[in-house]
Design a protein around this motif. Structure first.
Motif, PDB file in Angstrom:
ATOM      1  N   CYS A   1      49.431 -42.468  34.236  1.00  9.25           N
ATOM      2  CA  CYS A   1      48.444 -41.618  33.550  1.00  9.25           C
ATOM      3  C   CYS A   1      47.765 -40.689  34.553  1.00  9.25           C
ATOM      4  O   CYS A   1      47.450 -41.086  35.666  1.00  9.25           O
ATOM      5  CB  CYS A   1      47.390 -42.463  32.846  1.00  9.25           C
TER       6      CYS A   1
ATOM      7  N   CYS B   1      45.280 -41.124  28.038  1.00  9.36           N
ATOM      8  CA  CYS B   1      46.055 -42.257  27.512  1.00  9.36           C
ATOM      9  C   CYS B   1      45.320 -43.038  26.424  1.00  9.36           C
ATOM     10  O   CYS B   1      45.912 -43.906  25.772  1.00  9.36           O
ATOM     11  CB  CYS B   1      46.484 -43.193  28.645  1.00  9.36           C
TER      12      CYS B   1
ATOM     13  N   CYS C   1      42.345 -42.165  36.208  1.00  9.87           N
ATOM     14  CA  CYS C   1      42.656 -43.337  35.385  1.00  9.87           C
ATOM     15  C   CYS C   1      43.641 -44.240  36.127  1.00  9.87           C
ATOM     16  O   CYS C   1      44.573 -43.772  36.778  1.00  9.87           O
ATOM     17  CB  CYS C   1      43.264 -42.858  34.075  1.00  9.87           C
TER      18      CYS C   1
ATOM     19  N   CYS D   1      39.917 -43.003  28.225  1.00  9.70           N
ATOM     20  CA  CYS D   1      40.624 -41.965  28.967  1.00  9.70           C
ATOM     21  C   CYS D   1      41.128 -40.915  27.966  1.00  9.70           C
ATOM     22  O   CYS D   1      41.742 -41.260  26.954  1.00  9.70           O
ATOM     23  CB  CYS D   1      41.788 -42.590  29.720  1.00  9.70           C
TER      24      CYS D   1
HETATM   25 ZN    ZN Z   1      44.544 -42.798  31.242  1.00 14.14          ZN
END
Ligand code: ZN
Ligand code: ZN
Length: 225
Positions: A197, A213, A192, A210
């Protein structure tokens, strides 16, 4: 246990011991061949035979696991060492210099975000005690043959067998990446782009968002490209 069942399982385990990594489609074909030579009623499926074998194999520190090749998505049957330090398991076969080299190589191949080392750099890994380039070259070839590392676009990467056997070791690195779809380690795929993240996905796995996150998925490649 019926004799025929034992003979069939023995034939299967011999192939797994010899090859260590077998594509699932090949294993199914092989199991069909074994079954036609040693008929048994009711016919045992490959999955049932592997489960039955595992109750014996785990007692000697081995386990047949079905995993996916993270690059191709193909299912593989891997006969993996399950005891403790998988690197040390091979130690009796290695000299001190070779063992130091294997440890340095695994650390290089497990390091985000490259998860690879060029075939030329691999020959120059500095270890104590040192290993000559000639000896490193022989050892690398041996590790490829054993299904521990693979060559990909001029670089070495960890192969499915090593990912299986070193799973706990590699995950102990706080920077290790886990796929947000299948939860296996990612060493070839995307991570990501969100700040800070650590969300990741395999190339063959997909998610709209994702898993770490929650943002819409925007990935940047990890591993050899
Ligand atoms: Zn992420
Ligand atoms: Zn995945």
């Amino acid at each position: 246990m019926p004799r025929t069942q034992r003979v069939r399982r023995q034939a299967l385990v011999q192939v797994l011991l010899a090859r260590r990594v077998v594509p699932l489609t090949d294993a199914e074909t092989l199991w069909g061949t074994i079954a036609s030579k040693v008929p048994d009623e009711p016919a045992e499926t490959l999955a049932d035979a592997l489960t039955a074998l595992n109750s014996d194999l785990t007692q000697i520190g081995l386990e047949a696991r079905t995993v996916r090749d993270q690059a191709s998505g193909d299912a593989l049957v891997v006969l993996a060492n399950t005891r403790g330090d998988a690197i040390a398991e091979g130690a009796t076969a290695y000299t001190g210099a070779e063992l130091a080299y294997v440890r340095a190589l695994v650390d290089a191949l497990g390091a985000p975000d490259a998860f690879s080392i060029s075939t030329t750099d691999a020959l120059s890994l500095s270890t104590t005690p040192p290993l000559s380039k000639r000896a490193a070259s022989d050892l690398l070839r041996n590790l490829v043959q054993r299904g521990w590392i693979a060559e990909r676009q001029g670089k070495y990467v960890l192969a499915p067998r090593a990912l299986c056997e070193l799973d706990a070791y590699l995950r102990s690195d706080e920077n290790a990446l886990e796929c947000g779809s299948c939860y296996e380690l990612v060493t070839i795929g995307e991570r990501c782009t969100g700040e800070g993240c650590r969300g990741a996905l395999h190339t063959v796995c997909s998610r709209d968002t994702c898993a770490a996150c929650g943002q819409a998925w925007h990935g940047t490649p990890v591993g050899p490209s």
